[in-house]
Design a protein around this motif. Structure first.
Motif, short mmCIF file in Angstrom:
data_model
loop_
_atom_site.label_atom_id
_atom_site.label_comp_id
_atom_site.label_asym_id
_atom_site.label_seq_id
_atom_site.Cartn_x
_atom_site.Cartn_y
_atom_site.Cartn_z
N TYR A 250 0.85 -1.20 0.00
CA TYR A 250 0.00 0.00 0.00
C TYR A 250 0.89 1.25 0.00
O TYR A 250 0.62 2.20 -0.74
CB TYR A 250 -0.92 0.00 1.22
N SER A 251 1.92 1.24 0.83
CA SER A 251 2.83 2.39 0.87
C SER A 251 3.48 2.62 -0.50
O SER A 251 3.66 3.76 -0.94
CB SER A 251 3.91 2.17 1.92
N LEU A 252 3.79 1.52 -1.21
CA LEU A 252 4.36 1.65 -2.55
C LEU A 252 3.37 2.31 -3.50
O LEU A 252 3.76 3.15 -4.32
CB LEU A 252 4.76 0.27 -3.08
N GLY A 253 2.10 1.97 -3.38
CA GLY A 253 1.08 2.59 -4.23
C GLY A 253 1.01 4.09 -3.99
O GLY A 253 0.87 4.88 -4.93
N VAL A 254 1.09 4.52 -2.71
CA VAL A 254 1.05 5.95 -2.41
C VAL A 254 2.31 6.64 -2.94
O VAL A 254 2.24 7.77 -3.45
CB VAL A 254 0.90 6.18 -0.90
N VAL A 255 3.45 5.97 -2.84
CA VAL A 255 4.69 6.54 -3.39
C VAL A 255 4.57 6.73 -4.90
O VAL A 255 4.98 7.77 -5.44
CB VAL A 255 5.90 5.63 -3.05
N MET A 256 4.00 5.76 -5.60
CA MET A 256 3.83 5.89 -7.05
C MET A 256 2.90 7.05 -7.37
O MET A 256 3.13 7.79 -8.34
CB MET A 256 3.29 4.57 -7.63
N HIS A 257 1.88 7.21 -6.57
CA HIS A 257 0.99 8.36 -6.79
C HIS A 257 1.75 9.66 -6.58
O HIS A 257 1.59 10.62 -7.35
CB HIS A 257 -0.21 8.27 -5.83
N ALA A 258 2.57 9.73 -5.55
CA ALA A 258 3.30 10.96 -5.26
C ALA A 258 4.31 11.29 -6.37
O ALA A 258 4.51 12.46 -6.73
CB ALA A 258 4.02 10.83 -3.92
N VAL A 259 4.94 10.27 -6.92
CA VAL A 259 5.94 10.50 -7.98
C VAL A 259 5.30 11.17 -9.18
O VAL A 259 5.89 12.06 -9.80
CB VAL A 259 6.61 9.16 -8.37
N ASN A 261 2.54 12.94 -9.10
CA ASN A 261 1.71 14.08 -8.70
C ASN A 261 2.51 15.10 -7.89
O ASN A 261 2.01 15.63 -6.88
CB ASN A 261 0.49 13.60 -7.89
N GLU A 262 3.75 15.32 -8.28
CA GLU A 262 4.60 16.36 -7.69
C GLU A 262 4.79 16.18 -6.19
O GLU A 262 4.80 17.14 -5.43
CB GLU A 262 4.01 17.74 -7.98
N GLY A 263 4.89 14.93 -5.74
CA GLY A 263 5.20 14.64 -4.35
C GLY A 263 4.01 14.61 -3.42
O GLY A 263 4.19 14.47 -2.20
N LYS A 264 2.82 14.70 -3.93
CA LYS A 264 1.62 14.73 -3.07
C LYS A 264 1.11 13.31 -2.87
O LYS A 264 0.92 12.55 -3.83
CB LYS A 264 0.53 15.58 -3.70
N PRO A 265 0.81 12.93 -1.61
CA PRO A 265 0.21 11.61 -1.36
C PRO A 265 -1.26 11.59 -1.80
O PRO A 265 -1.81 12.60 -2.23
CB PRO A 265 0.35 11.45 0.15
N VAL A 266 -1.86 10.42 -1.65
CA VAL A 266 -3.26 10.28 -2.10
C VAL A 266 -4.19 11.12 -1.21
O VAL A 266 -5.08 11.83 -1.69
CB VAL A 266 -3.69 8.80 -2.08
N PHE A 267 -3.97 11.06 0.10
CA PHE A 267 -4.82 11.80 1.04
C PHE A 267 -3.95 12.58 2.02
O PHE A 267 -2.85 12.17 2.37
CB PHE A 267 -5.73 10.83 1.83
N GLN A 268 -4.49 13.71 2.44
CA GLN A 268 -3.88 14.49 3.50
C GLN A 268 -4.44 14.02 4.84
O GLN A 268 -5.66 13.89 5.00
CB GLN A 268 -4.18 15.99 3.31
N VAL A 269 -3.57 13.77 5.81
CA VAL A 269 -3.99 13.20 7.09
C VAL A 269 -3.90 14.26 8.16
O VAL A 269 -2.90 14.99 8.26
CB VAL A 269 -3.12 11.99 7.45
N ASN A 270 -4.95 14.35 8.98
CA ASN A 270 -4.95 15.23 10.14
C ASN A 270 -4.30 14.48 11.29
O ASN A 270 -4.87 13.55 11.86
CB ASN A 270 -6.39 15.62 10.50
N LYS A 271 -3.07 14.88 11.63
CA LYS A 271 -2.30 14.14 12.61
C LYS A 271 -2.85 14.30 14.03
O LYS A 271 -2.54 13.50 14.92
CB LYS A 271 -0.83 14.58 12.56
N ILE A 296 -1.52 9.38 -13.27
CA ILE A 296 -0.69 8.18 -13.34
C ILE A 296 -0.78 7.59 -14.74
O ILE A 296 -1.88 7.54 -15.33
CB ILE A 296 -1.17 7.16 -12.28
N PRO A 297 0.32 7.14 -15.33
CA PRO A 297 0.28 6.56 -16.68
C PRO A 297 -0.75 5.44 -16.77
O PRO A 297 -0.92 4.64 -15.84
CB PRO A 297 1.70 6.04 -16.88
N GLU A 298 -1.41 5.40 -17.89
CA GLU A 298 -2.52 4.47 -18.05
C GLU A 298 -2.09 3.02 -17.91
O GLU A 298 -2.82 2.19 -17.36
CB GLU A 298 -3.17 4.70 -19.42
N GLU A 299 -0.90 2.69 -18.39
CA GLU A 299 -0.47 1.29 -18.37
C GLU A 299 -0.20 0.77 -16.96
O GLU A 299 -0.09 -0.44 -16.76
CB GLU A 299 0.76 1.07 -19.24
#
Length: 882
Positions: A250-259, A261-271, A296-299
């Protein structure tokens, strides 16, 4: 300006102070030199990254430093928790060894002020590259600020992270627990490496097939550095306090999204309200909007969607991710192959390197230079692989700037320049010689590149010598002249003379012919052309090569062959070669064409030279004719010199005193004799010698011409003095003073046309004949002074040679003619101002002994000079002077 300098000074001082305060006292500094601050990474970007070098080996490293001042705001127990967490992460990383994990070069060291450890050289963290610049130096380094990831870098980077997770999950049975961009490090080559094992979880039963992991409950009260990054954590981590390998996916999926999307994760978390935020996030993941993954690239979009699934079992594992089509990019596969080269044998490597030149142009330059090039140059230690690797290295060098070539490529190439085996290395270098000479600094060319060329010329392989000779002209303009003259040319000549291969000999001549334009004229004449005469073989190809060098040298504007060399060396050599029996008709015609051109130019140049010399002589002669008075003045003695008087006295004594001494009578001369008296007496005596027992013919009407010398000067056709017979070059002559009878010209000088110098008697006389006095009879009064009672008369019999009885003297025939003088002169072809045609030095009796021919019965023996033999020299003088 001053304010800017002060600002810069303060910045440098601050950075230096930070480094000093952060690292000073840490044991790491004993072995490593710490450089400038370049990046940040690790949990919360808390580690400052400096470049550094190992003091003993000068090996480049990266120094990670955690400054304890960053946590001064926390209480002691919190500080201890943070320090313990950071120590645990570094210690775990140090124990793990894998190409996809950051390599530790020196373990963690703690001092009062900081923690520090050393790793492989690092560029930055992925978080820095994506725009997170916390804990970076100010201003942000431009290489990080302007860094943009290429698609191939992104694809291969994510593939590397997947491979790293596969190693952790399958090989070590470990969950990373905090996979995020700040814990992904880009090393200096651009490879993506995993670090930050502060919250890693090892399996409770590593030997079992299904590992179990114990997860800690989230504690919101702990400092952030004691907790993983919640924005990259799987929902089950917080909501169900469970984790496994799928949590890292799951963390890898968020990293791929950030790459993407200019470093932004999927969701912003209220700590502050982490549980509520994750509950909301869980709902959003269950019905994910397509807009979330639009960038994210379609493939790979569907794969990322699966990685972000709420259900852990739906997520693909790390090994499956490494095999998705998205990573089948040519560039990514190429980079992946390089990373696994150590597992390949030489045959597999050679096949890969052969196809690499087709792939390199498709890859970004940064990837090629910083990822592929180091892998290629590392193969130079294996000589068998160098012929396969070297073409790719030189191909990369063509795309590099000169500075990049010198910094990144040349240090690794320098040892290869000296390798002689396998022989293909030399061939490859020769084919790329223009590249090497263009980008290599002059000192390295002299010390490394040119010696390699010299070795090629001396190689035992004929093919190597041929290739070298064919390639040298292509880069001859880049070789400095001293090296060409002192090292290259002598080796080409030696190869030509010593080889047994006709191809090498011909190629040597062709090579010399092509590089002649880079040599100077005299070096070619002194070194190249004489070398051609040393070539022993006479094959047509060799002869035509020799002819080509002669022709090129002869016709080149900068070179050229002097006419002296043409006449004495070039033409004789070419003529001898032209008649060689091995030449065919066309080749012979080529020789003759060059020979004719050389002869024509030699004739033209020499004729021009002679014409110019003739013109100069004529001009000098004209100047002498036009300035007779000045010449007379030069012949006169200066007032304080008696040279002329002494000269005339000597001549006077020779004519008069010597015969008198022979008869035993001497006449005392006055102590002082004037020049005028000496001249008058001398001329009178000379006239009496010629006129004794001879009648005076009447002068020719209409011109001033006498058969006897007058008191005026004797002039010749060219305005030069008549030779009087005393010039050493003309022999010893006592008669014939009137041989050159002709009308007096306008000049004051005359006589036979000769270049010999004679005493100028006419310049000392006062009564000069003029043009207007042509009909005036000559004054013979000077002769009477010789026949006074006080003087001993000298008869012609005492002076002239004695002829046999009944034979007329040929000398007297020159003065006594039975014909009328005028008629005789009219019947003779007159040239040169009245002198009979053809009369000159050859007509002089002393140079033409045939004029003295006597009847055979009475002819005495003659010596080679035409002078009659007497008993001795004294007898000859007695015969002449009585």
């Amino acid at each position: 300006m001053e304010s800017m300098l002060n600002k810069l000074k303060s910045t440098v001082t601050k950075v230096t102070a930070d480094v000093t305060s952060a690292v000073m006292g840490n044991p790491v500094t004993r072995e490593f030199e710490v450089g400038r601050h370049i990046a940040s990474g690790g949990p919360g970007l808390s580690w400052r990254i400096y470049n550094g070098t190992k003091k003993s080996t000068k090996q480049e490293v990266a120094v990670f430093v955690f400054d304890k001042k960053m946590i001064d705001k926390y209480q002691k127990f919190e500080k201890d928790q943070i320090i313990d967490s950071l120590k645990r992460g570094v210690q775990q990383l140090t124990r793990l060894r894998h190409p996809r994990l950051l390599t530790v070069q020196h373990p963690l060291e703690e001092s009062r002020d900081c923690l520090a450890f050393c790793t492989e050289p690092v560029f930055a963290s992925l978080s820095n590259v994506l725009g997170q610049w916390d804990n970076l130096p100010s201003p942000v380094p431009s290489d990080i600020k302007e860094y943009k990831l290429y698609d191939v870098e992104t694809k291969y980077g994510l593939l590397q992270i997947s491979e790293g997770l596969s190693f952790l999950h399958s090989g070590v049975k470990m969950v990373h627990g905090n996979l995020c961009p700040e814990n992904i490090i880009l090393n200096k080559s651009g490879a993506w490496k995993i670090m930050g094992f502060d919250f890693s979880i090892s399996s409770n039963n590593p030997s079992d097939a299904e590992p179990k992991y114990t997860c800690k409950e989230w504690q919101p009260n702990l400092p952030p550095l004691c907790l993983p990054n919640p924005e990259y954590l799987a929902p089950e981590y917080i909501l169900s306090v469970s984790c496994d390998a799928a949590s890292d996916m799951y963390s890898l999926g968020v990293v791929m999204h950030a790459v993407f999307n200019e470093g932004k994760p999927v969701f912003q978390v209220n700590k502050h309200d982490i549980f509520k935020s994750f509950s909301r996030q869980l709902d959003q993941l269950s019905s994910m909007s397509p807009a979330v993954l639009s960038k994210i690239p379609e493939e790979v979009r569907e794969h990322v969607k699966m990685l972000l699934s709420v259900t852990p079992n739906v997520r693909p594992d790390a090994d499956q991710m490494t095999k998705i089509p998205f990573f089948d990019d040519v560039g990514a596969v190429t980079l992946q192959y390089f990373d696994s080269l150590f597992q390949r044998d030489n045959l597999q490597k050679s096949q890969f390197y052969k196809g690499l030149p087709k792939v390199l142009p498709k890859l970004p330059k940064r990837v090629v230079v910083y990822r592929i090039l180091p892998a290629l140059t590392s193969e130079f230690v294996n000589p068998d692989m160098v012929p396969f690797v070297l073409p790719n290295v030189l191909l990369i060098a063509e795309e590099c700037t000169k500075e990049e070539y010198v910094r990144l490529i040349l240090p690794d190439l320098t040892p290869v320049f000296k390798q002689q085996e396998p022989i293909q290395i030399l061939l490859i270098f020769l084919q790329k010689m223009d590249l090497l000479l263009t980008k290599t600094p002059p000192d390295d060319i002299k010390n490394s590149v040119l010696p390699m060329v010299y070795r090629a010329l001396e190689a035992p392989s004929v093919q190597i010598q041929e290739l070298c000779l064919n390639i040298i002209p292509t880069f001859a303009n880049l070789i400095d002249y001293p090296s060409m003259k002192n090292s290259l040319i002598p080796r080409i000549k030696s190869a030509c003379l010593q080889t047994s291969s006709l191809a090498v000999r011909v190629n040597s001549l062709v090579c010399l012919g092509k590089i002649l334009e880079y040599l100077d004229k005299w070096y070619v004449i002194d070194e190249i052309l004489p070398f051609l005469q040393q070539i022993p073989s006479r094959e047509p190809a060799v002869l035509m090569g020799i002819l080509g060098i002669y022709k090129c040298t002869f016709s080149h504007k900068k070179l050229g062959i002097p006419k002296e060399h043409l006449a004495t060396k070039s033409l004789p050599h070419l003529v001898s070669l032209s008649i060689d029996n091995n030449l065919n008709l066309n080749q012979f015609n080529s020789f003759m064409m060059v020979i004719r051109d050389m002869l024509s130019r030699m004739e033209t140049e020499h004729k021009t030279k002679l014409e110019q010399l003739h013109i100069m002589q004529e001009q000098q002669r004209s100047m002498n004719i036009s300035n007779p008075l000045s010449q007379a003045e030069e012949n006169k003695s200066p007032p304080n010199s008696g040279g002329c008087k002494c000269y005339l006295v000597c001549l006077f004594s020779f004519f008069l005193c010597t015969p008198l001494a022979g008869t035993g009578s001497q006449t005392e001369e006055p102590a002082a004799v004037s020049t005028k008296d000496l001249t008058s007496s001398l001329l009178s005596n000379m006239t009496s010698l010629s006129m004794a027992n001879t009648a005076r013919p009447a002068p020719v009407q209409g011109s001033t011409m006498s058969a006897f010398p007058s008191s005026g000067p004797m002039v010749g056709s060219m305005g030069t003095s008549v030779s009087n017979g005393f010039n050493p070059a003309m022999g010893f002559q006592t008669g014939g003073m009137g041989m050159g009878m002709r009308p007096a010209g306008p000049s004051l000088y005359g006589g036979m046309a000769t270049t010999t110098s004679t005493p100028n008697f006419g310049s000392l006389t006062q009564n000069q004949g003029t043009t207007g006095q042509t009909n005036k009879p000559p004054d013979m009064s000077a002769l009477d002074s010789l026949f006074t009672s006080n003087k001993s008369k000298v008869t012609l019999n005492q002076i002239g040679p004695k002829a046999p009885p009944g034979t007329s003297s040929p000398w007297l025939g020159q003065f006594n003619s039975p014909q009328n003088p005028q008629t005789q002169m009219q019947g003779v072809s007159v040239g040169m101002g009245g002198v009979p045609g053809g009369f000159g030095m050859q007509a002089n009796p002393f140079f033409s002994p045939q004029n003295f021919a006597q009847p055979a019965a009475a002819a005495p023996s003659m010596n080679p000079s035409g002078i009659k033999h007497s008993a001795s020299v004294n007898n000859d003088l007695k015969d002449l002077f009585g």
